[in-house]
Write an enzyme that holds these catalytic residues in place. Structure first.
Site, PDB file in Angstrom:
ATOM      1  N   GLN A 184      -5.518   9.561   5.942  1.00  0.00           N
ATOM      2  CA  GLN A 184      -5.302   7.906   6.001  1.00  0.00           C
ATOM      3  C   GLN A 184      -5.558   7.857   7.613  1.00  0.00           C
ATOM      4  O   GLN A 184      -4.808   8.120   8.368  1.00  0.00           O
ATOM      5  CB  GLN A 184      -3.856   7.673   5.486  1.00  0.00           C
ATOM      6  CG  GLN A 184      -3.469   6.357   5.835  1.00  0.00           C
ATOM      7  CD  GLN A 184      -2.082   6.044   5.501  1.00  0.00           C
ATOM      8  OE1 GLN A 184      -1.306   6.952   5.507  1.00  0.00           O
ATOM      9  NE2 GLN A 184      -1.629   4.859   5.370  1.00  0.00           N
ATOM     10  N   GLY A 185      -6.697   6.935   7.719  1.00  0.00           N
ATOM     11  CA  GLY A 185      -6.986   6.532   9.105  1.00  0.00           C
ATOM     12  C   GLY A 185      -6.672   5.152   9.447  1.00  0.00           C
ATOM     13  O   GLY A 185      -7.507   4.429   9.344  1.00  0.00           O
ATOM     14  N   TYR A 186      -5.391   5.081   9.732  1.00  0.00           N
ATOM     15  CA  TYR A 186      -4.804   3.580  10.064  1.00  0.00           C
ATOM     16  C   TYR A 186      -4.540   3.607  11.507  1.00  0.00           C
ATOM     17  O   TYR A 186      -5.022   3.023  12.275  1.00  0.00           O
ATOM     18  CB  TYR A 186      -3.629   3.277   9.221  1.00  0.00           C
ATOM     19  CG  TYR A 186      -3.776   3.027   7.888  1.00  0.00           C
ATOM     20  CD1 TYR A 186      -4.813   3.375   7.227  1.00  0.00           C
ATOM     21  CD2 TYR A 186      -2.813   2.384   7.195  1.00  0.00           C
ATOM     22  CE1 TYR A 186      -5.034   3.099   5.696  1.00  0.00           C
ATOM     23  CE2 TYR A 186      -2.703   1.791   5.689  1.00  0.00           C
ATOM     24  CZ  TYR A 186      -3.998   2.194   5.221  1.00  0.00           C
ATOM     25  OH  TYR A 186      -3.801   1.816   3.738  1.00  0.00           O
ATOM     26  N   SER A 187      -3.380   4.537  11.989  1.00  0.00           N
ATOM     27  CA  SER A 187      -2.701   4.538  13.123  1.00  0.00           C
ATOM     28  C   SER A 187      -3.741   4.872  14.284  1.00  0.00           C
ATOM     29  O   SER A 187      -4.818   5.655  14.085  1.00  0.00           O
ATOM     30  CB  SER A 187      -1.672   5.430  13.210  1.00  0.00           C
ATOM     31  OG  SER A 187      -0.689   5.061  12.205  1.00  0.00           O
ATOM     32  N   SER A 202       7.769   2.190  10.423  1.00  0.00           N
ATOM     33  CA  SER A 202       9.246   2.710  10.971  1.00  0.00           C
ATOM     34  C   SER A 202      10.415   1.733  10.241  1.00  0.00           C
ATOM     35  O   SER A 202      10.141   0.681   9.949  1.00  0.00           O
ATOM     36  CB  SER A 202       9.056   2.592  12.531  1.00  0.00           C
ATOM     37  OG  SER A 202       9.590   1.177  12.748  1.00  0.00           O
ATOM     38  N   ASN A 203      11.421   2.377  10.398  1.00  0.00           N
ATOM     39  CA  ASN A 203      12.545   1.893   9.796  1.00  0.00           C
ATOM     40  C   ASN A 203      12.895   0.526  10.424  1.00  0.00           C
ATOM     41  O   ASN A 203      13.482  -0.608   9.912  1.00  0.00           O
ATOM     42  CB  ASN A 203      13.977   2.708   9.589  1.00  0.00           C
ATOM     43  CG  ASN A 203      13.597   3.572   8.494  1.00  0.00           C
ATOM     44  OD1 ASN A 203      12.182   3.700   8.130  1.00  0.00           O
ATOM     45  ND2 ASN A 203      14.492   4.262   7.913  1.00  0.00           N
ATOM     46  N   GLU A 204      12.691   0.507  11.888  1.00  0.00           N
ATOM     47  CA  GLU A 204      13.118  -0.814  12.566  1.00  0.00           C
ATOM     48  C   GLU A 204      11.941  -1.729  12.013  1.00  0.00           C
ATOM     49  O   GLU A 204      12.291  -3.173  11.779  1.00  0.00           O
ATOM     50  CB  GLU A 204      12.471  -0.776  14.080  1.00  0.00           C
ATOM     51  CG  GLU A 204      13.790   0.241  14.731  1.00  0.00           C
ATOM     52  CD  GLU A 204      13.714   1.729  14.672  1.00  0.00           C
ATOM     53  OE1 GLU A 204      12.639   2.108  13.925  1.00  0.00           O
ATOM     54  OE2 GLU A 204      14.448   2.451  14.764  1.00  0.00           O
ATOM     55  N   GLU A 215       2.804   2.856  -0.770  1.00  0.00           N
ATOM     56  CA  GLU A 215       3.337   3.861   0.219  1.00  0.00           C
ATOM     57  C   GLU A 215       4.686   3.719   0.231  1.00  0.00           C
ATOM     58  O   GLU A 215       5.618   4.621   0.147  1.00  0.00           O
ATOM     59  CB  GLU A 215       2.785   3.591   1.614  1.00  0.00           C
ATOM     60  CG  GLU A 215       2.954   4.912   2.445  1.00  0.00           C
ATOM     61  CD  GLU A 215       2.149   4.934   3.618  1.00  0.00           C
ATOM     62  OE1 GLU A 215       1.693   3.839   4.356  1.00  0.00           O
ATOM     63  OE2 GLU A 215       2.186   6.004   4.322  1.00  0.00           O
TER      64      GLU A 215
END
Ligand SMILES: Cc1cc2nc3c(=O)[nH]c(=O)nc-3n(C[C@H](O)[C@H](O)[C@H](O)COP(=O)(O)OP(=O)(O)OC[C@H]3O[C@@H](n4cnc5c(N)ncnc54)[C@H](O)[C@@H]3O)c2cc1C
Lengths: 356, 389
Positions: B131-134, B372-374, B249
């Site tokens: 997965q090439g996202y970030s 992230s959970n934030e 996801e």
């Protein structure tokens, strides 16, 4: 402020300054990284330097060759060692020095205090305990940095007394396991017929020495927390996402504020316990103070270190970035000399209503 | 690669739950490679492929895909049972990006040609995806991504860098988010590209993680030519698809499997450490157990929505938050009861079931990846609760 307290803060300041030579705060972690998973996992030259600086005998009386300082200095030093992630087994060595001094030993104490010999005490027979049954044929477990030992001290029960024996590490049966931070712990199966007698009874001092080691370990944790938090604040001040510095997000500001509260609690618990011991606390009063500090350090320590990873995002989960090394060290020391649960229970068992 | 011909033809949805559970359990026990049970670290493709192929041969690789695409079309309650059995036995996670993300992406947005070409290759294990996202400066703010793709005849030329790409060293294909319009609003110039990792100009560099494991990577793109037919959906509309996929996801990351796995190991550790009968431990254990039970129920309601063909809303973030934090709390408890074993690098006593430190470390990034959970809490407060700001 009294003259005694002034002297104290001066000696604490000097200890902190001298720590910079070995475990520079804000220094790079190259030395620490290079030693990971090597044998023995630390630098004997640096251990010797710690001896020369008077650290190993910090709390040993001057008559016995030590520096004659107290727990306030010892926790300050442990904190610096933690902040600099030094892998040398200073706290276990201080424990051994304490026992040897009480035993009025000459042969091993002098080379240990000079840092020329790494002497480690193999007292533990199971996980998560402060008890020293001294079973003669029980394997001694979780000896920190056992790969680097030159000699082991073994408390052995003889009737109502706890004798102290010494065993040369050469030829000893030691099974090593690696630890998360790149160090090691050993299980020693001692052949007592090879051991030399150091003292007939150290029963009176061993409990206190373990309490001091627990308190120093709480100081070590405090150093990890402070340093990892400092790195995290710096990151919050510079990292940008959504066109903003992430430290401007209020949820992260609140998190950081909460972590600061935990660090302050830990510092207060550690420093007040050290002051109580320096003022001569014994028995239940000493134990309750130490348990309060070690409980807080184990609980709040891991909490803060975990959150420091979280606040860094992906980079916090890499080996290359330093903040993770603090969590790994924290995992290794969190339960040493008693877990949070052990210390919470001990504290409650001491009828805290009755202690100060 | 395997022949996927002898597939499960029976509709497993018709079985009674307990019979289905026994059926799955029996098959796993008979077929799961013994030496792969409870791997202490995430396995690379070389290591987990025997299991991937077993599942593929049985037709059980993609329980959630519709049957016409080679999946099992399994009902939610059954999927949960299936997952529980996989976790109970300590089966390794496979290189599952194709199964969990590319499959649903192509089933929903791919052309028939893309579906026919790619889906069977996921089912056969010929294509392993990453997965090439970030990117270094586009993590939480994914829409800020800068890796660009410029159309040149019937190819796109890709330049840029991705980071944190899990198991990219194992993958031979990458699903990539790229910028195709630099002048549009940041969300409106992004497209989805499927890239063959063997294309010249791609460099993969592993990154060592906190477990001392080379699980994620940096991926560099230097004038990489990608056929324009590998663009999924409409050019510059990639963000909407990515968002929809993120809900897949999130439901995957919200599935109880990681917590369930850790939970069974918590009991084993408690027994080994002699605290199982301790009243205070039982209290903690009971709380975690009920959290896990309720997570399963909540998860079931989301899977049920998917089953009915509904698209999931932003409330799926609840699952991701609760699951990942439960996973962490379970492993926090492990560390607390492990005594000095809490510092060991390897599982205790050579027993992979007693791996408190490994699980503790693995639980950390769960609240970072997949949004992230934030960020999940931002989504809940803005898009579900409608709070201003
Ligand atoms: C183990 C692992 C595997 C991964 N695998 C992949 C992969 O296969 N492919 C891929 O593309 N990516 C992958 N990622 C990347 C992951 O998606 C990112 O790490 C994540 O999106 C966070 O981005 P970041 O690391 O840049 O952190 P940042 O976005 O810089 O975040 C730093 C901190 O700031 C917080 N923060 C950021 N914005 C806000 C806000 N608006 N409000 C409040 N808090 C905020 C974050 O929550 C975090 O705590 C993986 C990451 C990990 C850790």
């Amino acid at each position: 402020m009294s003259q005694a307290l002034d002297d104290r803060s001066e000696s604490i300041r000097m200890i902190r300054d001298s720590a910079g030579a070995v475990a520079p705060r804000g220094g790079d972690t190259k030395r620490v990284r290079a030693l990971r998973f090597t044998n023995p996992g630390f630098d004997k030259g640096v251990f010797a330097q710690m001896g020369e600086l008077g650290w190993i005998g910090l709390a040993v009386s001057e008559d016995a060759g030590g520096a004659g300082l107290g727990m306030s200095e010892a926790v300050a030093l442990a904190e610096e060692i933690g902040a600099g992630l030094a892998p040398e087994p200073l706290i276990p060595a201080m424990l051994s020095a304490r026992l040897l001094a009480a035993a009025e030993d000459k042969a091993l104490l002098a080379p240990l205090l000079e840092g020329g010999k790494v002497v480690l005490t193999a007292w533990q027979e199971k996980a998560d305990t402060l008890a020293v049954p001294g079973t003669s044929d029980a394997p001694r477990v979780f000896v920190p940095m056992a790969a680097g030992a030159d000699a082991f001290l073994l408390p052995v029960r003889e009737g109502n007394r706890i004798a102290l024996l010494a065993l040369d590490a050469a030829g000893a049966d030691v099974a090593l396991e690696k630890t998360m931070d790149g160090g090691n712990v050993g299980t020693l199966r001692a052949d007592l017929s090879r051991a030399a007698r150091v003292a007939d009874d150290i029963g009176a001092v061993v409990e206190q020495a373990l309490d001091e080691a627990a308190l120093a370990t709480a100081g070590h944790m405090l150093g990890l927390m402070e340093k990892a938090f400092e790195m995290t604040l710096a990151y919050l001040r510079t990292r940008q996402q959504f066109g903003r510095i992430i430290g401007t997000f209020q949820s992260l500001q609140h998190r950081a504020a909460d972590l600061k509260v935990h660090i302050a609690l830990t510092r207060a618990a550690v420093e007040s316990a050290a002051a109580a011991l320096d003022a001569g606390a014994t028995g239940a009063v000493r134990q309750a103070a130490v348990s309060k500090a070690k409980h807080r350090a184990a609980e709040s320590g891991l909490l803060v270190l975990r959150q420091c990873i979280q606040l860094h995002g992906g980079i916090g989960y890499t080996d290359e970035y330093d903040v993770g090394m603090y969590l790994r060290r924290g995992m290794v020391i969190a339960n040493q000399y008693g877990s949070a649960t052990l210390h919470r229970r001990r504290f409650m068992a001491l009828a805290p209503e009755d202690v100060e | 690669m395997v022949n996927i011909a002898p597939r499960e033809t029976q509709d497993l949805n018709l079985m009674e739950d307990e019979a289905f559970r026994a059926h799955v359990r029996q098959w796993i026990e008979a077929n799961y490679p013994a030496d792969l049970r409870n791997p202490p670290k995430r396995l690379h493709w070389d290591e987990n492929k025997p299991w991937y192929f077993k599942l593929a041969e049985k037709g059980w690789l993609c329980p959630g895909w519709p049957r016409q695409f080679g999946g099992l079309g399994l009902a939610p309650a059954k999927q949960i049972i299936f997952t529980e059995e996989i976790e109970r036995y300590g089966c390794a996670r496979t290189n599952d990006h194709g199964i969990v993300m590319v499959g649903p992406l192509l089933i929903n947005h791919g052309t028939p040609a893309q579906q026919e070409y790619f889906l069977p290759k996921i089912l056969s294990g010929e294509h392993i995806w990453c997965q090439g996202y970030s990117e270094p400066n586009a993590g939480s703010d994914l829409a800020a991504l800068r890796t660009e793709a410029v159309l040149d005849g019937d190819h796109y030329i890709v330049n840029g860098q991705k980071i944190w790409t899990t198991l990219a060293t194992d993958a031979n294909w990458c699903f990539l988010l790229v910028r195709t319009d630099k002048n549009a609003k940041k969300q409106e110039g992004i497209s989805f590209l499927l890239v063959d990792m063997a294309t010249p100009g791609i460099t993969v560099k592993p990154i060592i993680n906190l477990e001392y494991h080379d699980e994620f990577c940096e991926v560099f793109f230097d004038n990489v030519r990608v056929p324009a037919k590998n663009l999924v959906g409409t050019p510059n509309r990639g963000w909407d698809m990515a968002k929809a996929l993120l809900s897949f996801e999130r439901i995957y990351l919200g599935s109880p499997r990681l917590s369930a796995y850790a939970f069974t190991r918590l009991r084993q550790l408690a027994e080994r450490m002699g605290v199982w009968d301790d009243a205070a431990f039982q209290e903690t254990y009971g709380k975690l157990r009920l959290d896990l039970e309720d997570l399963k129920s909540l998860y079931g309601t989301f899977v049920e929505k998917l089953r009915r063909g509904e698209t999931l809303g932003p409330d799926v973030s609840m699952l991701k938050i609760f699951q990942t934090e439960l996973f962490q709390r379970i492993t926090d408890t492990m560390l607390e009861i492990a005594g000095e074993n809490a510092g060991l690098l390897e599982p205790m006593e050579g027993n992979r079931n007693l791996n408190p430190t490994g699980l503790y470390i693995q639980a950390r990034p769960a609240t970072i990846y997949g949004g992230s959970n934030e960020i999940q809490r931002n989504i809940l407060s803005k898009n579900v609760l409608g709070l201003p700001g």
